[in-house]
Design an enzyme around this catalytic site. Structure first.
Site, PDB file in Angstrom:
ATOM      1  N   HIS A 228       0.833  -1.208   0.000  1.00 44.69           N
ATOM      2  CA  HIS A 228       0.000   0.000   0.000  1.00 44.69           C
ATOM      3  C   HIS A 228       0.869   1.261   0.000  1.00 44.69           C
ATOM      4  CE1 HIS A 228      -3.289  -2.709   0.813  1.00 44.69           C
ATOM      5  NE2 HIS A 228      -4.153  -1.717   0.854  1.00 44.69           N
ATOM      6  N   HIS A 271       0.710  -2.881   9.268  1.00 46.69           N
ATOM      7  CA  HIS A 271       2.131  -2.953   8.929  1.00 46.69           C
ATOM      8  C   HIS A 271       2.935  -2.324  10.057  1.00 46.69           C
ATOM      9  CE1 HIS A 271       2.550  -4.540   4.838  1.00 46.69           C
ATOM     10  NE2 HIS A 271       1.414  -3.935   4.542  1.00 46.69           N
ATOM     11  N   ASP A 275       8.085  -1.238   7.752  1.00 45.87           N
ATOM     12  CA  ASP A 275       7.523  -1.646   6.457  1.00 45.87           C
ATOM     13  C   ASP A 275       7.178  -0.428   5.610  1.00 45.87           C
ATOM     14  OD1 ASP A 275       7.675  -4.145   7.597  1.00 45.87           O
ATOM     15  OD2 ASP A 275       5.545  -4.256   8.082  1.00 45.87           O
TER      16      ASP A 275
END
Length: 365
Positions: A228, A271, A275
């Site tokens: 994302h 996350h 990340d």
């Protein structure tokens, strides 16, 4: 008869970059010179899009493997994370991150269309027209937007080059992510993957992953690094370079949306903070490394698609992607060069292709 110095005349309003049309001699000779000859932009668009689809399937398989290898959340607890300590957990924020991505997707498509209109304006094609004229709507969508303060790139084929840069960067990042998420399995953060569901039909799950961009499939454990965040940052870089050419407001708007998306990812605990940070760095570095070039993708990347027997031509037509240029000479200079050419014909029995091409473009003024 008017005499001019040696110069190149281009169509009004068009300023081609240096070496927009490489001479024939540049790519003749050694094997590596031929390998560096750019493919047609249309061919690059088609083939790199196919590469992106293939990479998406590779990532889907990697997500499947990662899901099976994920440590048991009942045994392995989440890792300590400073972002989790500073930001309060808000489970529903991940949906807002998806909304941010959806908004940026729409804005990027709109920007790409405006870049296409700039290209049409650059080549003198004018603005397209709708079958039925709707007051206000036609002007908003079909008018040419140009922010001159941020326009430092040649406009010819800019929409095609921007798409090639975007899709190649995205494919590289997803391919590298496929390897990274399989290599090291991190414990799930405090999210929905604390009780991961069992995948009953792996093939169906892989297909759903590709068709829905991961939204309609089952996958847990794909933490390092955040997909994302990759697409959020890729949209940010796209609008920072190209969106600002369309309208000055695109930069601040997209920056705020992207930062809010990062916050949603960490606050929802989908996350770890690392990340997100690693994904931001890799995306910016990759987008800059791919760069904007009149020839499309870097020649090293074109090597992976040059050998394809399908999906476009392997040779570039001069009139397809290049800037039409008329070369003018002073009459006495042209007479002198013609004399040199005749001397070479008598001595060697002919002239090279490059010389023939140059003199075919010459004109008396």
């Amino acid at each position: 008869m008017i005499s001019y110095p040696f110069f190149s005349l281009s169509p009004p309003g068009l300023v081609p970059p240096p070496m927009a049309v490489p001479p024939v001699e540049m790519y003749s000779g050694s094997f590596w010179n031929r390998m560096r000859k750019p493919l047609p932009l249309r061919t690059q668009v088609i083939r790199f899009t196919v590469v992106f689809v293939i990479v998406s399937f590779i990532l889907a398989v990697a997500l499947q493997i990662t899901h099976e290898r994920m440590p048991d959340p009942k045994v392995t607890k989440p890792l300590p994370d400073l972002g989790f300590e500073l930001l309060t957990k808000v489970p529903g924020m991940y949906v807002l991150a998806d909304c941010c991505i959806g908004f940026l997707n729409i804005l990027s498509v709109f920007t790409a269309f405006k870049l296409y209109l700039l290209h049409r304006h650059c080549v003198g094609s004018g603005e397209p027209e709708l079958p039925c004229n709707i007051p206000g709507v036609s002007r908003f969508f079909l008018s040419v937007w140009l922010c001159k303060e941020n326009c430092r790139i040649e406009l010819r084929n800019i929409h095609t080059i921007a798409w090639i840069r975007f899709i190649t960067s995205y494919a590289l990042l997803l391919l590298f992510r496929s390897a990274v998420i399989v290599m090291t399995s991190l414990p799930a953060p405090d999210d929905l993957c604390q009780d991961p569901p069992k995948i009953e039909n792996p093939v169906k799950n892989v297909i759903l992953t590709v068709l829905t961009a991961g939204g309609g499939s089952i996958h847990c454990g794909d933490l390092m690094y955040s997909g994302h965040t990759v697409i959020l940052t890729l949209h940010l870089m796209f609008h920072w370079i190209y969106g600002a050419m369309v309208h000055w407001s695109f930069r601040p708007v997209v920056t705020v949306v992207a930062i809010f998306g990062y916050y949603c990812i960490v606050a929802s605990r989908f996350h770890y903070t690392d990340d997100v940070l690693v994904a931001i760095y890799l995306t910016i570095a990759t987008f800059i490394a791919v760069g904007h070039n009149a020839d499309g993708a870097p020649w090293q990347l074109q090597l992976f698609i040059r050998w394809w027997p399908c999906c476009g031509a392997n040779s570039r037509e001069v009139t397809e992607d290049s800037q039409p240029v008329m070369v003018a000479f002073k009459s006495e200079e042209l007479d002198e060069m013609n004399g040199v050419l005749e001397g070479r014909q008598k001595k060697h029995g002919g002239v090279g292709d490059g010389e023939s091409l140059m003199f075919k473009c010459g004109a008396y003024v």
